[in-house]
Design a protein around this motif. Sequence first.
Motif, PDB file in Angstrom:
ATOM      1  N   ALA A 152       8.265  -6.252  -3.305  1.00  0.00           N
ATOM      2  CA  ALA A 152       7.132  -6.197  -4.234  1.00  0.00           C
ATOM      3  C   ALA A 152       7.447  -6.820  -5.596  1.00  0.00           C
ATOM      4  CB  ALA A 152       6.668  -4.750  -4.400  1.00  0.00           C
ATOM      5  N   PRO A 153       8.675  -6.693  -6.131  1.00  0.00           N
ATOM      6  CA  PRO A 153       8.947  -7.308  -7.446  1.00  0.00           C
ATOM      7  C   PRO A 153       8.750  -8.822  -7.470  1.00  0.00           C
ATOM      8  CG  PRO A 153      10.642  -5.703  -6.901  1.00  0.00           C
ATOM      9  CD  PRO A 153       9.805  -5.868  -5.686  1.00  0.00           C
ATOM     10  N   TRP A 154       8.790  -9.472  -6.322  1.00  0.00           N
ATOM     11  CA  TRP A 154       8.651 -10.934  -6.294  1.00  0.00           C
ATOM     12  C   TRP A 154       7.288 -11.368  -5.748  1.00  0.00           C
ATOM     13  CZ3 TRP A 154      13.088  -8.537  -4.194  1.00  0.00           C
ATOM     14  CH2 TRP A 154      14.220  -8.601  -5.010  1.00  0.00           C
ATOM     15  N   TYR A 155       6.394 -10.409  -5.549  1.00  0.00           N
ATOM     16  CA  TYR A 155       5.093 -10.738  -4.968  1.00  0.00           C
ATOM     17  C   TYR A 155       4.136 -11.237  -6.042  1.00  0.00           C
ATOM     18  CZ  TYR A 155       0.462 -10.129  -2.921  1.00  0.00           C
ATOM     19  OH  TYR A 155      -0.819 -10.327  -2.490  1.00  0.00           O
ATOM     20  N   SER A 156       3.350 -12.256  -5.684  1.00  0.00           N
ATOM     21  CA  SER A 156       2.294 -12.747  -6.581  1.00  0.00           C
ATOM     22  C   SER A 156       1.138 -13.260  -5.733  1.00  0.00           C
ATOM     23  CB  SER A 156       2.811 -13.859  -7.493  1.00  0.00           C
ATOM     24  OG  SER A 156       3.224 -14.978  -6.741  1.00  0.00           O
ATOM     25  N   ASN A 196       0.148   0.892   7.091  1.00  0.00           N
ATOM     26  CA  ASN A 196       1.585   0.663   7.189  1.00  0.00           C
ATOM     27  C   ASN A 196       2.307   1.932   7.642  1.00  0.00           C
ATOM     28  OD1 ASN A 196       1.486  -1.986   6.413  1.00  0.00           O
ATOM     29  ND2 ASN A 196       1.915  -1.585   4.261  1.00  0.00           N
ATOM     30  N   THR A 197       3.243   1.755   8.536  1.00  0.00           N
ATOM     31  CA  THR A 197       4.144   2.850   8.868  1.00  0.00           C
ATOM     32  C   THR A 197       5.136   3.015   7.718  1.00  0.00           C
ATOM     33  OG1 THR A 197       5.733   1.388   9.946  1.00  0.00           O
ATOM     34  CG2 THR A 197       3.939   2.266  11.307  1.00  0.00           C
ATOM     35  N   PRO A 198       5.878   4.118   7.660  1.00  0.00           N
ATOM     36  CA  PRO A 198       6.862   4.272   6.573  1.00  0.00           C
ATOM     37  C   PRO A 198       7.850   3.111   6.507  1.00  0.00           C
ATOM     38  CG  PRO A 198       6.505   6.380   7.658  1.00  0.00           C
ATOM     39  CD  PRO A 198       5.744   5.364   8.453  1.00  0.00           C
ATOM     40  N   ASP A 199       8.330   2.640   7.648  1.00  0.00           N
ATOM     41  CA  ASP A 199       9.277   1.520   7.633  1.00  0.00           C
ATOM     42  C   ASP A 199       8.611   0.249   7.131  1.00  0.00           C
ATOM     43  OD1 ASP A 199      11.333   3.085   8.494  1.00  0.00           O
ATOM     44  OD2 ASP A 199      11.262   2.414  10.585  1.00  0.00           O
ATOM     45  N   GLU A 200       7.376   0.018   7.528  1.00  0.00           N
ATOM     46  CA  GLU A 200       6.658  -1.160   7.026  1.00  0.00           C
ATOM     47  C   GLU A 200       6.489  -1.083   5.510  1.00  0.00           C
ATOM     48  OE1 GLU A 200       3.508  -2.923  10.062  1.00  0.00           O
ATOM     49  OE2 GLU A 200       3.322  -0.744   9.937  1.00  0.00           O
ATOM     50  N   GLN A 201       6.152   0.088   5.011  1.00  0.00           N
ATOM     51  CA  GLN A 201       5.948   0.235   3.575  1.00  0.00           C
ATOM     52  C   GLN A 201       7.245   0.017   2.812  1.00  0.00           C
ATOM     53  OE1 GLN A 201       2.809   0.605   2.382  1.00  0.00           O
ATOM     54  NE2 GLN A 201       3.791   0.108   0.429  1.00  0.00           N
ATOM     55  N   ARG A 202       8.372   0.440   3.384  1.00  0.00           N
ATOM     56  CA  ARG A 202       9.661   0.196   2.738  1.00  0.00           C
ATOM     57  C   ARG A 202       9.924  -1.300   2.614  1.00  0.00           C
ATOM     58  NH1 ARG A 202      11.220   4.330   6.434  1.00  0.00           N
ATOM     59  NH2 ARG A 202      11.466   6.361   5.399  1.00  0.00           N
ATOM     60  N   ASP A 211      17.707 -10.649   1.275  1.00  0.00           N
ATOM     61  CA  ASP A 211      18.650  -9.539   1.079  1.00  0.00           C
ATOM     62  C   ASP A 211      17.903  -8.229   0.874  1.00  0.00           C
ATOM     63  OD1 ASP A 211      20.842 -11.135   1.375  1.00  0.00           O
ATOM     64  OD2 ASP A 211      21.131 -11.486  -0.770  1.00  0.00           O
ATOM     65  N   ALA A 212      16.775  -8.299   0.144  1.00  0.00           N
ATOM     66  CA  ALA A 212      15.984  -7.083  -0.069  1.00  0.00           C
ATOM     67  C   ALA A 212      15.445  -6.550   1.253  1.00  0.00           C
ATOM     68  CB  ALA A 212      14.838  -7.376  -1.040  1.00  0.00           C
ATOM     69  N   LEU A 213      15.001  -7.444   2.129  1.00  0.00           N
ATOM     70  CA  LEU A 213      14.507  -7.008   3.435  1.00  0.00           C
ATOM     71  C   LEU A 213      15.639  -6.459   4.299  1.00  0.00           C
ATOM     72  CD1 LEU A 213      12.023  -9.921   4.300  1.00  0.00           C
ATOM     73  CD2 LEU A 213      11.462  -7.602   3.564  1.00  0.00           C
ATOM     74  N   ARG A 214      16.827  -7.037   4.180  1.00  0.00           N
ATOM     75  CA  ARG A 214      17.967  -6.526   4.958  1.00  0.00           C
ATOM     76  C   ARG A 214      18.377  -5.138   4.483  1.00  0.00           C
ATOM     77  NH1 ARG A 214      19.811 -12.011   4.057  1.00  0.00           N
ATOM     78  NH2 ARG A 214      19.647 -13.239   6.006  1.00  0.00           N
ATOM     79  N   ASN A 215      18.284  -4.907   3.189  1.00  0.00           N
ATOM     80  CA  ASN A 215      18.740  -3.633   2.636  1.00  0.00           C
ATOM     81  C   ASN A 215      17.674  -2.547   2.676  1.00  0.00           C
ATOM     82  OD1 ASN A 215      21.251  -4.766   1.997  1.00  0.00           O
ATOM     83  ND2 ASN A 215      20.495  -5.528   0.016  1.00  0.00           N
ATOM     84  N   ALA A 216      16.421  -2.932   2.937  1.00  0.00           N
ATOM     85  CA  ALA A 216      15.350  -1.933   2.941  1.00  0.00           C
ATOM     86  C   ALA A 216      15.506  -0.964   4.100  1.00  0.00           C
ATOM     87  CB  ALA A 216      13.990  -2.620   3.002  1.00  0.00           C
ATOM     88  N   LEU A 217      16.016  -1.440   5.216  1.00  0.00           N
ATOM     89  CA  LEU A 217      16.252  -0.613   6.398  1.00  0.00           C
ATOM     90  C   LEU A 217      17.663  -0.891   6.890  1.00  0.00           C
ATOM     91  CD1 LEU A 217      12.900  -1.262   8.326  1.00  0.00           C
ATOM     92  CD2 LEU A 217      13.482   0.769   6.985  1.00  0.00           C
TER      93      LEU A 217
END
Length: 350
Positions: free
Chosen positions: A138-142, A126-132, A173-179
């Motif tokens: 991650a809190p909603w991942y299962s 992962n690049t830094p942006d991908e990892q962000r 929203d989390a993806l929009r706010n990550a970058l």
Amino acid sequence: MALDLEKLAKVWSLATRGVGGECDNAMAIAKAMVERHGFSVADIPDLLRANEPDPFEEMMRDVRRRAEEEHRRAEAEREKKAQEKKKHQEARKAARDKETAWRRAHKRQVDEIIKRCGGYDKVFENTPDEQRLVDAVAPWYSRVERPEYGEGCYSETWDGKESHDQWTPRTLDALRNALPMPVNISDALTEYKKWEAILAERAMVARYKRKGDVELQPPVRERRWLMSDLVAWGLPANNISDLMIRVQFQIDRDWNDPKEQEVVLRDLARIQAAHKSDLEAAAKAAVQRTAEKPKRRKPAKTASQRRAQVEEILASSEGQELTLRQIAERVGVSPATVLNVKRRGVTCSN
């Protein structure tokens, strides 16, 4: 001409089984046929009996005929399979040659990618942006094991939604706010192309190393779709350049969504309104500049009167900002005359 026993058999059948005149006519014909060859009507049954095929011979001929037909079918099937095998081998060879040519053409580019990333495995990290993006959801991942699909099978979900489902509002929203979110179409397209370039490089390296297909991680793919929607219809097109980017992107994506056509019409209406406002403002400014433009003085009749007008303008505060040519045009004299008057005025003051 030899006796036609087959025709005789047909005529004799009518002669023995016919009715009335048909029987008599057939008998006459049969008699005439055999008498030409030195036989009598009494010889007809023996002649026909001698011509009857041997049942055993008939059976053997039938067996041989079926064997020959089966042999021909088998030969045709073998030929067909041989042709199909040849075509398959030629197709495989063509595919190998094509892949070899592709690998030869892309070797330098693949080497550069691996070198830039610091190794083959680093290409797929992962690049830094991908990892962000991954960390943001991650809190909603299962991860749920799915043995019903086979050993080692599992499904991944984010807030209960799999990667191919519509993600929930809070994960989006989390993806929009990550970058930082793009504010115009050009920036959104730039980010979209960034994800496409990362995927293209990884796919190229994986193909070169014969490692199979690769794909971006689901959070990154979803962010890429967000950028795609912004370019296609989400952000307003504020000028013709934005609209051209949008329409070209829609053409390249090759979708047929009425929503995209509607947004193009909306953009055109906005651009038309803005262009109309700009034209009205420009026309108003032009009228204002025309009204504020100083009027040219009425030319004096004599040279002394014209010099007096030049002196008057030079002495005013407005004349300090005008060039010699501008003053000359107002009065109707040459710039040299204005310069002489100006010099004489300076000399007199000294």
